[in-house]
Motif scaffolding. Structure first.
Motif, short mmCIF file in Angstrom:
data_model
loop_
_atom_site.label_atom_id
_atom_site.label_comp_id
_atom_site.label_asym_id
_atom_site.label_seq_id
_atom_site.Cartn_x
_atom_site.Cartn_y
_atom_site.Cartn_z
N ASP A 53 0.87 -1.17 0.00
CA ASP A 53 0.00 0.00 0.00
C ASP A 53 0.91 1.22 0.00
N PHE A 54 0.55 2.20 -0.81
CA PHE A 54 1.39 3.37 -1.00
C PHE A 54 0.53 4.61 -1.06
N TYR A 55 0.86 5.59 -0.23
CA TYR A 55 0.24 6.91 -0.32
C TYR A 55 1.26 7.92 0.18
N ASP A 56 1.83 8.67 -0.72
CA ASP A 56 2.93 9.59 -0.39
C ASP A 56 4.06 8.86 0.34
N GLY A 57 4.29 7.63 -0.03
CA GLY A 57 5.31 6.80 0.59
C GLY A 57 4.71 5.48 1.04
N LEU A 58 5.54 4.64 1.60
CA LEU A 58 5.13 3.31 2.01
C LEU A 58 4.12 3.37 3.15
N GLU A 59 3.00 2.69 2.97
CA GLU A 59 2.01 2.51 4.03
C GLU A 59 2.17 1.11 4.63
N THR A 60 2.24 0.10 3.77
CA THR A 60 2.60 -1.26 4.18
C THR A 60 3.49 -1.84 3.09
N GLY A 61 4.36 -2.74 3.49
CA GLY A 61 5.23 -3.37 2.50
C GLY A 61 6.26 -4.26 3.16
N VAL A 62 7.25 -4.64 2.36
CA VAL A 62 8.32 -5.49 2.84
C VAL A 62 9.64 -4.95 2.28
N ALA A 63 10.67 -5.02 3.10
CA ALA A 63 12.02 -4.65 2.68
C ALA A 63 12.89 -5.89 2.82
N LEU A 64 13.71 -6.14 1.81
CA LEU A 64 14.61 -7.29 1.83
C LEU A 64 16.02 -6.85 2.13
N ILE A 65 16.75 -7.69 2.86
CA ILE A 65 18.16 -7.43 3.09
C ILE A 65 18.95 -8.37 2.18
N SER A 66 20.23 -8.11 2.04
CA SER A 66 21.06 -8.83 1.08
C SER A 66 21.07 -10.34 1.28
N SER A 67 20.94 -10.80 2.52
CA SER A 67 20.99 -12.24 2.79
C SER A 67 19.70 -12.96 2.40
N GLY A 68 18.65 -12.21 2.04
CA GLY A 68 17.37 -12.81 1.69
C GLY A 68 16.33 -12.68 2.78
N GLY A 69 16.74 -12.23 3.96
CA GLY A 69 15.80 -11.99 5.04
C GLY A 69 14.89 -10.82 4.70
N ALA A 70 13.79 -10.69 5.42
CA ALA A 70 12.82 -9.64 5.12
C ALA A 70 12.31 -8.96 6.38
N VAL A 71 11.83 -7.75 6.19
CA VAL A 71 11.26 -6.95 7.26
C VAL A 71 9.91 -6.44 6.80
N ARG A 72 8.86 -6.84 7.50
CA ARG A 72 7.52 -6.31 7.22
C ARG A 72 7.47 -4.90 7.81
N ILE A 73 6.97 -3.94 7.04
CA ILE A 73 6.97 -2.54 7.47
C ILE A 73 5.57 -1.96 7.27
N TRP A 74 5.13 -1.15 8.22
CA TRP A 74 3.83 -0.50 8.11
C TRP A 74 3.88 0.85 8.80
N SER A 75 3.00 1.75 8.34
CA SER A 75 2.93 3.09 8.89
C SER A 75 2.17 3.09 10.21
N LEU A 76 2.72 3.83 11.18
CA LEU A 76 2.05 4.04 12.45
C LEU A 76 1.57 5.49 12.58
N GLY A 77 1.86 6.31 11.57
CA GLY A 77 1.45 7.71 11.57
C GLY A 77 2.48 8.59 10.90
N ASP A 78 2.12 9.84 10.67
CA ASP A 78 3.00 10.81 10.04
C ASP A 78 3.31 11.94 10.99
N SER A 79 4.39 12.65 10.70
CA SER A 79 4.67 13.89 11.42
C SER A 79 3.64 14.92 10.98
N ARG A 80 3.53 16.01 11.71
CA ARG A 80 2.57 17.05 11.33
C ARG A 80 2.86 17.57 9.91
N SER A 81 4.13 17.66 9.56
CA SER A 81 4.50 18.16 8.23
C SER A 81 4.32 17.10 7.14
#
Length: 160
Positions: free
Chosen positions: A30-58
């Motif tokens: 999911d994407f809205y002005d940047g990542l909302e939910t997604g996955v990031a992979l590291i070089s070894s093949g491992g992964a990190v699930r990532i999600w938005s918890l909120g934005d700064s006021r700006s």
């Protein structure tokens, strides 16, 4: 092989400005002005699930939840087709069946740890701190909100 949990712990340990985690690739679900939910992979093949918890006021920075997940994700169908992708790429989702399967698998994968952080919506600059599941649940109670940005900022200051 470095696990995604070890990768994030090491990254969290080294503080400084303009912190780029140098993920191998980032796949937004999911994407809205940047990542909302997604996955990031590291070089070894491992992964990190990532999600938005909120934005700064700006809205220039985002509060993020990060959960390392086990396995070698480079071998999945959709990711293996991206093998010629430049290191550090933020990939464009294509709504294919293979990507939908990847998303379902990532979201269902068991977390091996929990981190929260503040960073740019494109994840090229981020500061993180490890938290336990209870701390993460407290942050998620109100859904994504500006208050979570403030709470995570305080956690990062306390961890220095």
């Amino acid at each position: 092989m470095t696990s995604s949990n070890d990768f994030l712990r090491e990254f969290a340990r080294h503080r400084g400005s303009n912190r780029n985690p140098h993920f191998r690739m980032i796949i937004p679900f999911d994407f809205y002005d940047g990542l909302e939910t997604g996955v990031a992979l590291i070089s070894s093949g491992g992964a990190v699930r990532i999600w938005s918890l909120g934005d700064s006021r700006s809205r220039l920075f985002r509060a993020l939840g990060l959960a390392p997940i086990g396995g070698n994700w480079l071998e999945t169908e959709w990711i293996s087709k991206q093998s010629d992708t430049e290191h550090g790429s933020f990939l464009e989702p294509d709504n294919s069946e293979a990507l939908l399967k990847l998303e379902a698998d990532v979201m269902a994968a068991q977390a091996t740890g929990y981190f929260v952080g503040l960073g740019s919506p494109y994840l090229n600059c981020i500061e993180i701190v490890e938290v336990d599941e209870d701390e993460l649940n407290i942050l998620q109670q109100d859904g994504p909100c500006v208050e979570n940005f403030r709470r995570i900022h305080s956690l990062l200051k306390q961890s220095r």
